[in-house]
Every structure is written in C-alpha cells, then in structure tokens.
Design a protein around this motif. Structure first.
Motif, short mmCIF file in Angstrom:
data_model
loop_
_atom_site.label_atom_id
_atom_site.label_comp_id
_atom_site.label_asym_id
_atom_site.label_seq_id
_atom_site.Cartn_x
_atom_site.Cartn_y
_atom_site.Cartn_z
N ALA A 102 0.83 -1.21 0.00
CA ALA A 102 0.00 0.00 0.00
C ALA A 102 0.86 1.25 0.00
CB ALA A 102 -0.93 -0.01 1.20
N GLY A 103 1.99 1.21 0.70
CA GLY A 103 2.90 2.35 0.70
C GLY A 103 2.20 3.65 1.04
N SER A 104 2.38 4.66 0.18
CA SER A 104 1.86 6.00 0.45
C SER A 104 0.34 6.10 0.37
CB SER A 104 2.49 7.01 -0.52
OG SER A 104 2.17 6.66 -1.86
N GLY A 105 -0.30 5.07 -0.15
CA GLY A 105 -1.76 5.05 -0.12
C GLY A 105 -2.42 4.76 -1.44
N LEU A 106 -3.45 3.95 -1.37
CA LEU A 106 -4.28 3.66 -2.54
C LEU A 106 -5.64 3.18 -2.06
CD1 LEU A 106 -3.24 0.28 -4.23
CD2 LEU A 106 -2.98 0.81 -1.83
N ILE A 107 -6.58 3.14 -2.99
CA ILE A 107 -7.91 2.62 -2.72
C ILE A 107 -8.08 1.36 -3.57
CG2 ILE A 107 -10.40 3.07 -2.90
CD1 ILE A 107 -9.71 6.06 -2.64
N HIS A 108 -8.56 0.31 -2.97
CA HIS A 108 -8.77 -0.90 -3.76
C HIS A 108 -10.01 -1.65 -3.27
CE1 HIS A 108 -6.91 -4.43 -1.31
NE2 HIS A 108 -7.27 -3.50 -0.48
N SER A 109 -10.42 -2.63 -4.08
CA SER A 109 -11.56 -3.47 -3.72
C SER A 109 -11.21 -4.92 -4.02
CB SER A 109 -12.81 -3.06 -4.50
OG SER A 109 -12.62 -3.30 -5.89
N GLU A 110 -11.85 -5.82 -3.29
CA GLU A 110 -11.71 -7.27 -3.50
C GLU A 110 -13.12 -7.85 -3.48
OE1 GLU A 110 -7.75 -8.16 -0.90
OE2 GLU A 110 -9.28 -6.85 -0.06
N LEU A 111 -13.59 -8.27 -4.64
CA LEU A 111 -14.98 -8.71 -4.77
C LEU A 111 -15.04 -10.12 -5.33
CD1 LEU A 111 -16.47 -5.42 -6.26
CD2 LEU A 111 -16.53 -6.17 -3.87
N PRO A 112 -15.87 -10.99 -4.73
CA PRO A 112 -15.99 -12.37 -5.21
C PRO A 112 -16.49 -12.42 -6.65
CG PRO A 112 -16.98 -12.15 -3.04
CD PRO A 112 -16.69 -10.76 -3.53
N GLU A 113 -15.96 -13.37 -7.41
CA GLU A 113 -16.46 -13.64 -8.75
C GLU A 113 -17.08 -15.03 -8.78
OE1 GLU A 113 -14.28 -12.87 -12.26
OE2 GLU A 113 -14.49 -10.70 -11.99
N GLN A 114 -17.96 -15.26 -7.85
CA GLN A 114 -18.71 -16.51 -7.78
C GLN A 114 -19.96 -16.25 -6.96
OE1 GLN A 114 -15.42 -18.44 -5.51
NE2 GLN A 114 -17.04 -19.23 -4.20
N GLU A 115 -20.97 -17.04 -7.19
CA GLU A 115 -22.24 -16.88 -6.48
C GLU A 115 -22.58 -18.07 -5.62
OE1 GLU A 115 -25.17 -15.94 -9.38
OE2 GLU A 115 -24.33 -13.96 -9.84
N SER A 116 -21.72 -19.11 -5.65
CA SER A 116 -21.96 -20.29 -4.83
C SER A 116 -20.62 -20.99 -4.61
CB SER A 116 -22.94 -21.24 -5.51
OG SER A 116 -22.41 -21.72 -6.74
N GLY A 117 -20.62 -21.98 -3.71
CA GLY A 117 -19.41 -22.75 -3.45
C GLY A 117 -18.58 -22.19 -2.32
N LEU A 118 -17.44 -22.83 -2.12
CA LEU A 118 -16.56 -22.48 -1.01
C LEU A 118 -15.69 -21.28 -1.35
CD1 LEU A 118 -15.25 -23.22 1.77
CD2 LEU A 118 -13.71 -24.74 0.50
N MET A 119 -15.58 -20.36 -0.41
CA MET A 119 -14.64 -19.24 -0.48
C MET A 119 -13.73 -19.36 0.73
SD MET A 119 -13.70 -16.36 -2.10
CE MET A 119 -15.11 -15.80 -3.06
N GLU A 120 -12.44 -19.58 0.48
CA GLU A 120 -11.53 -19.82 1.59
C GLU A 120 -10.17 -19.19 1.31
OE1 GLU A 120 -9.83 -23.50 4.35
OE2 GLU A 120 -10.70 -23.95 2.38
N GLY A 121 -9.58 -18.63 2.35
CA GLY A 121 -8.25 -18.07 2.20
C GLY A 121 -7.84 -17.25 3.41
#
Length: 290
Positions: A102-121
């Motif tokens: 990120a350093g000096s700064g930024l804006i970001h997003s993390e959005l799922p690209e699935q509508e079902s199933g397991l999401m793990e991490g």
C-alpha cells in the motif's frame, strides 16, 4: 542456514481468534488481532475466511483505502477480483496470491467472482519500516502455478509463498522484514522441520486437521505463537492429515500507530493520512508492479 536444527522452538500460547465481519459483511476469523501486534511484529493482522454460504462472502470488500503496510491475500478456494485506484485489476483463483504494497496510499476493492461454493483463504498484513511507509504503491498477482513448491521425502508438500524453504525460493522476497510464508500439507504420521532465524517472530495457523509443534497439539482453526527463545528452527508433526500456514519475520521494533486501514508510526502521521485521504490524494495513486 541449515534446515535441520538441534534446538526447536516451543509453543508459547494458542490463540483461537475472534469471529467477526468485515467489508460488506464477509464473515471471517481475525486470528492475529491488534493486541498481538507488538508480540508478532512485523505482522499486524491475520484474517482467515472459510465460508460455504454465499451470504457470508458475496458482498466482498468494496472500495477501501490503505497506507503504510503490505497486504498478502492467499486464496485456497474461490475467486476474488481486485481493482485499485490506478485502474489495475487482477483475478485471484484457488492457490493464487496477491502481494500488495500500500505504501503512500491507494484505494482498492476485492470482490468475489462466484455466487456459490466455497470461499476460503487468508489475508495477512505485514508492516512496512518507517523509511518505506511513503513508498510508491505496488503489487503483484501470482497465479497458483507460479508459486514454487516441493514435496519432501516423507511426503510433506510445501508451497513457498515468501522466503525460502529447503532450497526452494518463494514467489516473493521482501527486504528488512524478511518474511517467511509457507503453506504446509502433512500426511498422517509425517514430520517437517523448518529453519527460522533466531530473533524472528513466528506463528503457525492450522486450517485442516491437527498438528503437533514441539509436542503441543494445535487444533483446526488455532494459531500457535512460537516462542522467540533463541532456537533457530521449528518441528511439526501430524497425527492426522493436516494443513497449516507457517509465518515468520524480522521484527521492526518501531512505534505502531493504527487507525483502521492506516498504519503509521505517530499520531501526527495518522492525522496527515486522514487529511490526504479527505483531499483525494489516494485516488490519484499510481500503482507499479512489484
């Protein structure tokens, strides 16, 4: 350093983590919480998520800012799309990783690209030294196939996300904090040894099965903080098929001032960060490749 040590670190304590929600309602376990930041310096946070119900992850993490540290997102299952304020984007799939400074700064997003199933991490926050907190933001998307891995003679499979293990150099190397980040898969009855430099803080998080570290049982969804007692290695044994991450790094021993997604060294720097964010300076970030 030799990967075999005659002195192994013990387990200082076990941590179960706190159930919480972040982003737009994503349910997760916050394993490394703010009260452990000094003890596990240079690491600031570890979130573990493992959700089968789309309602628990579908909202993802919409636009949000960061400054002053690095984020490492490692996916075990599911797909997550990244966007940032410089127009960059990438898709994290199973076994893939994104390392973002990120350093000096930024804006970001993390959005799922699935509508079902397991999401793990996992998402791990790694602090930046004071001299680098205002460096230009950068990031690297690493697909699963590009993460170095090996299998030991005893059948232990190791993915080397950062650092080095038994001669295998990881996908990312970082100066100063020298992070080690391994995803370790053990068969029942197997044993694994890993060198950790004396003085580095370290922890393990079991996400499948049950492991034994220096004779201490660590259950599924438990973190073991390893003693920083001068020993230069850790030994892990598996009574059942097990998986865990092992993380270690060189402590910065610097002041930590945190306000949500901003991590600096002083309260005055946090105040300046808030002014910069209100003035739209994060939206003009130019993100480079790591």
């Amino acid at each position: 350093m030799s990967q075999t040590s005659t002195a192994f670190r013990g387990v200082e304590r076990l941590v179960a983590g706190q159930q919480t929600a972040d982003g737009a309602g994503v349910r997760l376990t916050r394993v490394l919480t703010q009260n452990l930041q000094r003890r596990l310096d240079p690491f600031l946070m570890l979130d573990a998520f493992r959700n089968e119900n789309p309602d628990d992850y579908i909202g993802g993490f919409p636009d949000h800012p960061h400054r002053g540290f690095e984020t490492i997102t490692y996916m075990l299952a599911g797909r997550m799309r990244h966007h940032d304020s410089a127009g960059n984007q990438g898709l994290l799939g199973p076994g893939g990783m994104q390392w973002m400074v990120a350093g000096s700064g930024l804006i970001h997003s993390e959005l799922p690209e699935q509508e079902s199933g397991l999401m793990e991490g996992f998402q791990l926050w790694l602090n930046l030294p004071a001299a680098d907190k205002m460096m230009a933001p950068n990031y690297r998307d690493v697909p699963s196939a590009a993460i170095p891995e090996y299998t030991s003679a005893s059948g232990v499979h190791v993915r080397v996300i950062a650092g080095e293990s038994h001669g295998t150099v990881g996908a990312v190397q970082r100066p100063v904090t020298e992070p080690l980040y391994l995803d370790i898969h053990l068969l029942a009855g197997s044993r694994f040894e890993q060198a950790i430099p004396a003085g580095h803080n370290a922890f393990a998080y079991v996400y499948r099965g049950r492991a034994e570290i220096a004779g201490t049982a660590v259950d599924d969804r438990q973190m073991a903080i390893l003693a920083n007692d001068g020993a230069a290695g850790v030994v892990i044994e598996a009574p059942v098929d097990s998986r865990l991450i092992l993380v270690a790094g060189h402590p910065l021993d610097e002041p930590i001032a945190q306000y949500g997604p901003f991590v600096m060294n002083t309260a005055e720097q946090i105040e300046q960060t808030l002014r910069d964010y209100r003035d739209g300076k994060f939206e003009a970030a130019v993100v480079q490749a790591l």
